[in-house]
Scaffold this motif. Structure first.
Motif, short mmCIF file in Angstrom:
data_model
loop_
_atom_site.label_atom_id
_atom_site.label_comp_id
_atom_site.label_asym_id
_atom_site.label_seq_id
_atom_site.Cartn_x
_atom_site.Cartn_y
_atom_site.Cartn_z
N ASN A 379 0.84 -1.20 0.00
CA ASN A 379 0.00 0.00 0.00
C ASN A 379 0.87 1.26 0.00
O ASN A 379 1.66 1.46 -0.90
N GLU A 380 0.79 2.09 1.06
CA GLU A 380 1.57 3.32 1.07
C GLU A 380 3.01 3.13 1.53
O GLU A 380 3.86 3.99 1.30
N ARG A 381 3.29 2.03 2.17
CA ARG A 381 4.64 1.80 2.69
C ARG A 381 5.57 1.32 1.58
O ARG A 381 5.16 0.64 0.65
N ILE A 382 6.84 1.67 1.72
CA ILE A 382 7.84 1.21 0.75
C ILE A 382 9.17 1.00 1.45
O ILE A 382 9.50 1.69 2.43
N TYR A 383 9.90 -0.02 0.99
CA TYR A 383 11.21 -0.34 1.57
C TYR A 383 12.17 -0.60 0.42
O TYR A 383 11.83 -1.25 -0.57
N THR A 384 13.39 -0.10 0.56
CA THR A 384 14.40 -0.32 -0.48
C THR A 384 15.66 -0.93 0.12
O THR A 384 15.94 -0.76 1.31
N GLN A 385 16.41 -1.61 -0.74
CA GLN A 385 17.70 -2.17 -0.30
C GLN A 385 18.65 -2.23 -1.48
O GLN A 385 18.27 -2.59 -2.59
N LYS A 386 19.89 -1.85 -1.20
CA LYS A 386 20.95 -1.92 -2.21
C LYS A 386 21.73 -3.22 -2.03
O LYS A 386 22.16 -3.55 -0.92
N LEU A 387 21.91 -3.95 -3.12
CA LEU A 387 22.66 -5.21 -3.09
C LEU A 387 24.01 -5.01 -3.75
O LEU A 387 24.12 -4.31 -4.75
N GLN A 388 25.03 -5.63 -3.19
CA GLN A 388 26.35 -5.69 -3.82
C GLN A 388 26.72 -7.16 -3.97
O GLN A 388 27.24 -7.78 -3.06
N LEU A 389 26.39 -7.71 -5.12
CA LEU A 389 26.61 -9.13 -5.38
C LEU A 389 27.90 -9.32 -6.17
O LEU A 389 28.74 -8.44 -6.22
N GLY A 390 28.05 -10.48 -6.80
CA GLY A 390 29.29 -10.79 -7.51
C GLY A 390 29.23 -10.48 -8.99
O GLY A 390 28.46 -9.63 -9.43
N LYS A 391 30.01 -11.21 -9.77
CA LYS A 391 30.12 -10.95 -11.20
C LYS A 391 29.47 -12.03 -12.06
O LYS A 391 29.48 -11.93 -13.29
N ASP A 392 28.90 -13.05 -11.42
CA ASP A 392 28.25 -14.12 -12.16
C ASP A 392 26.82 -13.70 -12.49
O ASP A 392 25.99 -13.52 -11.60
N ARG A 393 26.52 -13.55 -13.76
CA ARG A 393 25.23 -13.01 -14.18
C ARG A 393 24.06 -13.87 -13.70
O ARG A 393 23.10 -13.35 -13.10
N LEU A 394 24.11 -15.17 -13.95
CA LEU A 394 23.00 -16.04 -13.57
C LEU A 394 22.81 -16.07 -12.06
O LEU A 394 21.68 -16.06 -11.56
N GLN A 395 23.92 -16.12 -11.33
CA GLN A 395 23.80 -16.11 -9.87
C GLN A 395 23.23 -14.79 -9.38
O GLN A 395 22.41 -14.78 -8.45
N ASN A 396 23.63 -13.69 -9.99
CA ASN A 396 23.08 -12.40 -9.59
C ASN A 396 21.57 -12.35 -9.80
O ASN A 396 20.83 -11.80 -8.98
N ILE A 397 21.10 -12.91 -10.91
CA ILE A 397 19.66 -12.93 -11.19
C ILE A 397 18.94 -13.77 -10.15
O ILE A 397 17.90 -13.37 -9.60
N GLU A 398 19.48 -14.96 -9.86
CA GLU A 398 18.82 -15.86 -8.90
C GLU A 398 18.87 -15.29 -7.48
O GLU A 398 17.87 -15.34 -6.75
N ARG A 399 20.02 -14.77 -7.09
CA ARG A 399 20.14 -14.22 -5.74
C ARG A 399 19.23 -13.00 -5.56
O ARG A 399 18.61 -12.82 -4.51
N THR A 400 19.18 -12.14 -6.57
CA THR A 400 18.31 -10.97 -6.49
C THR A 400 16.85 -11.39 -6.37
O THR A 400 16.08 -10.80 -5.59
N THR A 401 16.47 -12.41 -7.11
CA THR A 401 15.10 -12.92 -7.04
C THR A 401 14.77 -13.38 -5.62
O THR A 401 13.73 -13.03 -5.06
N THR A 402 15.67 -14.16 -5.03
CA THR A 402 15.45 -14.65 -3.67
C THR A 402 15.37 -13.49 -2.68
O THR A 402 14.47 -13.44 -1.82
#
Length: 421
Positions: A379-402
């Protein structure tokens, strides 16, 4: 009782076929109190079969073999085992009758060529395979049991369920084994082990804690296994220690056994009568894929916008051009506007928005590969987070999803307090 699993097939060794039999068989054996000591994958040769068999018999009490029972020249398992145990092949009428019944289902009749399939070692116990052409074979030597089955997974499962395990239970007594699995995300294996040091120290000798990490998606399964003779005692004992995990791990636990984040979130949304939409840049629809893998998700999931280009972010989701110019696509400001735009566009209560540099190229000194911003709303609430992951594209996609799914879960639980404005 200890067991060895031997899977025969060149197609497995060259990576043409994934060896699903070993994992399934090991799970079923463990559930029945039989510990798997060794798993071998070997070639379709007599030498490999004999060497593996002798190693297995020397180390374990039960040997389960799959593969090599067909009619082609590379299927040599039956002949090799017949010779190894000093037996002779003889026509086995029940096996041929089973073959005739299978053929009859398709309006066919097996000719004389198929009688070879019904030749079985004289002296072995024959296990009729009602879902396939090749019967299984049960050998015994010096108190050891050796069972040979075809390699087709459906046939392995049939023979294990209706022939092998029932016969083992009639002949031997096994201890009881009980498992309980907790699914955790947000901390790695090392951190979890540190958090659970005191918990593990207090476990009795018959209960073991195993850490089963999946680094690709950023999830760790914690499995408690209890061993003993009395099932009711084990249930009580295991329940006692299960109750001690949530006070230690808190909201890191998202489910048990085969629960997934997407399924847990779906249940939460249904309970609140909320709807959800997603806006994805760097994950390219993977979050939507996870959510829609759950049956019944149409009750709460509306749609996804794959906003890969800045033009789509601006024209469809309403991200301001000045936001993109001043802060860039990979920024907190952009994902906030993406999330709010998703809520407005799709008329949903909750939204997930992600934008980042998945890699392996495209990064900068200020925003290196693996820099990803996530926003979740309720609804009106919002939360943000910055991620600093690695260089593996597929892992970055999967980790971000989780991480994105877990952030929404925790936000709905009021476990995240810092709101972005």
């Amino acid at each position: 009782m200890k067991a060895t699993i031997i899977n025969i097939g060149d197609e497995i060794l060259i990576g043409q076929v994934v060896n699903t039999n070993a994992a399934w068989m090991a799970e079923k054996l463990n559930q029945n109190g039989i510990a798997v000591d060794l798993v071998l994958t070997i070639a379709d040769t007599k030498e490999a079969i004999v060497d593996a068999l002798e190693l297995a018999i020397a180390r374990t009490d039960l040997v389960l073999i799959t593969g090599g029972l067909g009619l082609t020249k590379d299927d040599i398992t039956k002949r090799t085992l017949t010779d190894y145990f000093g037996m002779e092949l003889k026509f086995h009428a029940p096996s041929f009758n089973n073959l005739q019944q299978l053929f009859a289902q398709f309006g066919r009749t097996p000719d004389d060529r198929y009688k070879v399939q019904a030749e079985m070692p004289d002296g072995a116990k024959v296990l009729i395979n009602k879902v396939g052409a090749a019967s299984g074979m049960w050998f015994e030597r010096d108190g050891k049991v050796i069972v040979s089955m075809p390699g087709i997974p459906r046939e392995v499962k049939y023979l294990m369920k209706y022939e092998v395990l029932p016969n083992l239970k009639m002949q031997f007594q096994f201890p009881s084994i009980m498992h309980y699995t907790v699914n955790v995300t947000g901390k790695g294996e090392t951190d979890l082990a540190e958090m659970l040091t005191e918990f593990e120290q207090k476990l009795p000798s018959n209960i073991k804690l195993a850490y089963l990490p999946n680094s690709m998606i950023g999830v760790v399964r914690l499995r408690l296994s209890a061993y003993g003779e009395d099932v009711m005692v084990l249930e009580t004992q295991l329940d006692h220690y299960i109750r001690k995990l949530p006070p230690v791990l808190g909201s890191l636990i998202y489910g048990e056994h085969k629960d997934t984040l997407e399924r847990v979130i779906g249940q939460m949304l249904l309970k609140r009568k909320y709807t959800l939409g997603t806006a994805e840049s760097c994950t390219g629809g993977n979050i939507a894929h996870k959510i829609t893998s759950v049956a019944g998700c149409s009750a709460y999931y509306e749609s996804s916008v794959i906003a890969y280009s800045n033009a789509v972010k601006r024209d469809l989701l309403g991200v301001k051009q000045e936001t993109l110019d001043e802060h860039g696509a990979v920024s907190e400001q952009t994902v906030i506007e993406m999330a709010r735009g998703t809520q407005k566009l799709l008329n949903v209560n909750c939204a997930i928005a992600v934008s980042g540099v998945a890699g392996p190229t495209g990064g900068s000194p200020e925003k290196p590969v693996g820099t990803i911003w996530v926003a979740v709303t309720e609804n009106e609430r919002i939360y943000t987070q910055k991620l600093q992951l690695g260089k593996d594209r597929l892992q970055n996609i999967e980790r971000t999803t989780t991480i994105a799914l877990n952030l929404l879960r925790r936000f709905l639980l009021d476990d995240l307090s810092n709101e972005a404005e």
